[in-house]
Design a protein around this motif. Sequence first.
Motif, mmCIF file in Angstrom:
data_model
loop_
_atom_site.group_PDB
_atom_site.id
_atom_site.type_symbol
_atom_site.label_atom_id
_atom_site.label_comp_id
_atom_site.label_asym_id
_atom_site.label_seq_id
_atom_site.Cartn_x
_atom_site.Cartn_y
_atom_site.Cartn_z
ATOM 1 N N ALA A 72 0.830 -1.206 0.000
ATOM 2 C CA ALA A 72 0.000 0.000 0.000
ATOM 3 C C ALA A 72 0.865 1.256 0.000
ATOM 4 N N LYS A 73 1.942 1.241 0.801
ATOM 5 C CA LYS A 73 2.840 2.392 0.828
ATOM 6 C C LYS A 73 3.495 2.600 -0.541
ATOM 7 N N THR A 74 3.868 1.500 -1.190
ATOM 8 C CA THR A 74 4.473 1.602 -2.515
ATOM 9 C C THR A 74 3.482 2.171 -3.521
ATOM 10 N N CYS A 75 2.225 1.747 -3.442
ATOM 11 C CA CYS A 75 1.192 2.275 -4.344
ATOM 12 C C CYS A 75 1.010 3.775 -4.130
ATOM 13 N N ALA A 76 1.039 4.209 -2.869
ATOM 14 C CA ALA A 76 0.919 5.637 -2.575
ATOM 15 C C ALA A 76 2.092 6.410 -3.168
ATOM 16 N N VAL A 77 3.281 5.838 -3.082
ATOM 17 C CA VAL A 77 4.460 6.471 -3.677
ATOM 18 C C VAL A 77 4.293 6.598 -5.186
ATOM 19 N N LEU A 78 3.813 5.535 -5.833
ATOM 20 C CA LEU A 78 3.644 5.556 -7.284
ATOM 21 C C LEU A 78 2.608 6.597 -7.713
ATOM 22 N N VAL A 79 1.502 6.692 -6.958
ATOM 23 C CA VAL A 79 0.483 7.698 -7.286
ATOM 24 C C VAL A 79 1.072 9.098 -7.179
ATOM 25 N N THR A 80 1.821 9.351 -6.120
ATOM 26 C CA THR A 80 2.441 10.659 -5.934
ATOM 27 C C THR A 80 3.435 10.956 -7.043
#
Length: 270
Positions: free
Chosen positions: A129-137
Amino acid sequence: MTATETGSAAATGTFAPRPGAAPLPRMIRAQAALETRMLLRNGEQLLLTVVIPTLLLVLFSTVDIIPVPTDTAGGAGRSVDFLAPGILALAVMSTAFTGQAIATGFERRYGVLKRLAVSPLPRWGLMTAKTCAVLVTEVLQIALLTAVALALGWSPHANPLSVALLLLLGTAAFSGLGLLMAGTLKAEATLAAANLVFLLLLVGGGVIVPLTKFPEAAQSVLGLLPIAALSDGLRDVLQHGAGIPWQNLGVLAVWAVLGLGAAARFFRWE
């Protein structure tokens, strides 16, 4: 429902709504959305991930401060063609490494990670989930920086596959290093170290100052840094129209494996 029916339902284990954890993909999506909102609401993180890269791009593209090598002719375009790929690499590092390390470090200090670790969401799901948030940002960062660079006269060569591979491996490499730092150091130490590394790599990673400006003995060492591999790879593709930069991808892959492996092995949740 009558008392008799309620007792019968309880006896047979039938409840409405039915208790239990949500499906794993839904939990990861919900956590990723929460992580993204928290990141975008953090003023300090926005300064680091959006404002600083944009200001650096505008400043060094419009003011002749540092001479940069270029193959193109014409005013501002000469500088921006060199700077834009490096600033894109800097944006990835600021989000995947610096921002993630600081945020995760303080979540660990305040016991947030400890509580999340005992939730139905598995630990690897939280990291996903943290990685997905990084990718969205990063998508938002890249869209903004690309728009600014195009307005400044940037003329990139398009090779979507090479750019995507570089950005994904760069994200993996910096995420591993950021999580390793956040999971092994105290929050205050992580804050200081992450910002120090950010500044050092900004100067010595080929983002703004070309590696050719450094002594030859230092160039070979600096070229192995993940920020140098990412910025040089993006520059080869977007400025010079090269194909797949295998050497730069190889350097990033090694950093990704080492960083993520070490983070998985040494990360402490408390």
